[in-house]
Scaffold this active site. Structure first.
Site, PDB file in Angstrom:
ATOM      1  N   CYS A  44       6.759  -6.528  15.550  1.00  0.00           N
ATOM      2  CA  CYS A  44       6.159  -5.696  16.605  1.00  0.00           C
ATOM      3  C   CYS A  44       4.713  -6.150  16.821  1.00  0.00           C
ATOM      4  CB  CYS A  44       6.205  -4.229  16.209  1.00  0.00           C
ATOM      5  SG  CYS A  44       7.891  -3.599  15.986  1.00  0.00           S
ATOM      6  N   CYS A  85       1.529  -4.077  15.623  1.00  0.00           N
ATOM      7  CA  CYS A  85       1.499  -3.691  14.215  1.00  0.00           C
ATOM      8  C   CYS A  85       1.030  -4.872  13.375  1.00  0.00           C
ATOM      9  CB  CYS A  85       2.890  -3.243  13.766  1.00  0.00           C
ATOM     10  SG  CYS A  85       3.027  -2.919  11.997  1.00  0.00           S
ATOM     11  N   GLU A 136       0.824  -1.201   0.000  1.00  0.00           N
ATOM     12  CA  GLU A 136       0.000   0.000   0.000  1.00  0.00           C
ATOM     13  C   GLU A 136       0.860   1.253   0.000  1.00  0.00           C
ATOM     14  OE1 GLU A 136      -2.392  -0.200   3.492  1.00  0.00           O
ATOM     15  OE2 GLU A 136      -3.404  -2.044   2.914  1.00  0.00           O
ATOM     16  N   CYS A 161      -3.102   0.436   9.914  1.00  0.00           N
ATOM     17  CA  CYS A 161      -2.433  -0.874   9.938  1.00  0.00           C
ATOM     18  C   CYS A 161      -2.879  -1.826   8.850  1.00  0.00           C
ATOM     19  CB  CYS A 161      -2.615  -1.522  11.311  1.00  0.00           C
ATOM     20  SG  CYS A 161      -1.673  -0.695  12.592  1.00  0.00           S
ATOM     21  N   CYS A 209       6.698  -7.497   6.919  1.00  0.00           N
ATOM     22  CA  CYS A 209       7.770  -6.958   7.760  1.00  0.00           C
ATOM     23  C   CYS A 209       8.285  -8.055   8.677  1.00  0.00           C
ATOM     24  CB  CYS A 209       7.261  -5.775   8.588  1.00  0.00           C
ATOM     25  SG  CYS A 209       8.555  -4.976   9.579  1.00  0.00           S
ATOM     26  N   CYS A 269       3.337   8.305   1.436  1.00  0.00           N
ATOM     27  CA  CYS A 269       3.927   7.308   2.309  1.00  0.00           C
ATOM     28  C   CYS A 269       4.077   6.028   1.498  1.00  0.00           C
ATOM     29  CB  CYS A 269       3.022   7.078   3.522  1.00  0.00           C
ATOM     30  SG  CYS A 269       3.528   5.687   4.554  1.00  0.00           S
TER      31      CYS A 269
END
Length: 395
Positions: A130, A133, A106, A357, A126, A119
């Protein structure tokens, strides 16, 4: 809080076809020569690519007989729009992209009265794990190529030039690496993307270093490398806790490089560049928003060339994580400012378009692959008055 391991080395997957944006100018000219065309055709292709031109028929300075051959060889389509969603009266647009292998990423384009910011994502998924997230909890699919990263910014630049957001034609002024993925875990390709963003037209987008922000959860060796290479972009560190005990669970990379090491690396970057760095801090109800943690953070950062960007958490549906209530936000801001630490509260954009998110990507599955997530819907700090209080990949 998390059962996923840290992943530094991206899974080996088939990378996308070669693209002009993956090559140096010399390499691109050589590639064109190998196709039996004058080397300067590479410069013509670059001019079209960075203007967002994708239709060979519009490349009228290139002979019609070779347009298809050159574009297929050096300008293959890498990003396919799955859908756009708009918010904020047409001033925010979130785009879900499908990559060549079905992975989803995205980007978010946000228009403000005095600027336009995109962004962008640097990885599919990822590996930093975390727990609060959605991206981190879905794991790492693969690194993006330089061209896939650059392409997100080029698309945003073209959208602004074409007046696709409310307000008519405009110019892309800022790029933030705060989308999906840990940028410094894909260092080589992010570095190449920075070159493209900062190189003047027609061989890049011609942005200033001050208008580009690279975010990291704290990969200390990569921060040091960025410092040594003389970059002058804005550095943002996703800290989320001032103490090692809590940060070990919120940001698992802290088990490798502690809070003190991360801040020292950021200080070295600030000393080299003269640029203030940003501390990103997601305020999570009853987890990291206590007054004593505000005091710890204030004590940690007082006197450093840093400012704090507080982010009221925008949770995904079903998540146990929730934003801090407004009184807690106000108290946190007041204590940081009392310690002399410049503090802002992040503006929230796109809450009505699955903004938090990666909710947009989470609604899609392609070829059974895990969907991916965007860390936050808005990357623009907005000063909050005191009464309101509370805001190395190897080739």
């Amino acid at each position: 809080m998390t059962a996923l391991p840290l992943v530094f080395d991206a899974p080996r997957r088939g990378m996308p076809p070669r693209h002009l944006a993956d090559l140096t100018r010399e390499e691109a000219r050589a590639a064109v020569s190998e196709l039996g065309q004058p080397a300067f055709r590479a410069d013509q292709l670059a001019r079209h690519f960075y203007r967002g031109v994708t239709d060979p028929a519009q490349m009228t300075d290139v002979p019609a007989a070779v347009r298809e051959t050159l574009t297929e060889a050096l300008l293959p389509g890498l990003l396919t729009v799955v859908r756009h969603q708009t918010a904020d009266d047409g001033r925010t647009r979130k785009t879900l992209w499908r990559l060549h292998d079905g992975a989803l990423v995205e980007s978010v384009l946000m228009r403000y009265p005095d600027r336009a910011t995109v962004c962008i994502s640097s990885q599919a998924g990822c590996g930093m794990a975390c727990p609060f997230c959605a991206t981190g909890q879905q794991g790492l699919t693969r690194n993006l190529s330089a061209a896939e990263i650059i392409g997100q910014a080029v698309a945003a630049s073209a959208a602004m030039a074409n007046g696709e957001l409310d307000g008519g034609p405009g110019r892309l002024s800022n790029v933030v690496f705060m989308g999906m993925g840990e940028p410094l875990a894909n260092y080589a390709r992010v570095r190449k993307t920075l070159d493209a963003l900062l190189t003047p037209a027609p061989h890049g987008l011609g942005l200033s270093q001050r208008s580009v922000t690279v975010s990291t959860v704290g990969l200390v060796p990569a921060i040091r490398k960025l410092t040594e290479e003389g970059r002058n972009v804005t550095l943002a560190v996703s800290l989320h806790a001032p103490d090692d005990e809590l940060r070990n669970t919120l940001v698992p990379i802290n088990t490798r490089w502690k809070v003190g090491e991360v801040v020292e690396a950021a200080d070295a970057y600030a000393k080299k560049t003269g640029r203030r760095y940003s501390i990103e801090y997601a305020l999570i109800r009853d987890v990291n928003d206590q007054p004593f943690r505000a005091d710890l953070l204030g004590k940690l950062l007082a006197g450093r060339l840093a400012h704090v960007n507080l982010i009221p958490l925008n949770p995904t549906p079903g998540s146990k994580w929730d934003a801090s209530p407004l009184p807690a936000q106000r108290e946190f801001v007041a204590r940081l400012r009392a310690a002399g630490v410049p503090t802002t509260v992040r503006d929230t954009r796109g809450q009505d378009i699955d903004g938090a998110c990666g909710q947009l990507a989470a609604a899609d599955q392609v070829d059974g692959m895990p969907s991916v997530a965007l860390a936050a819907p808005s990357m623009e700090p907005v000063e909050a008055p005191v009464p309101l209080g509370a805001e190395a990949d190897q080739e």
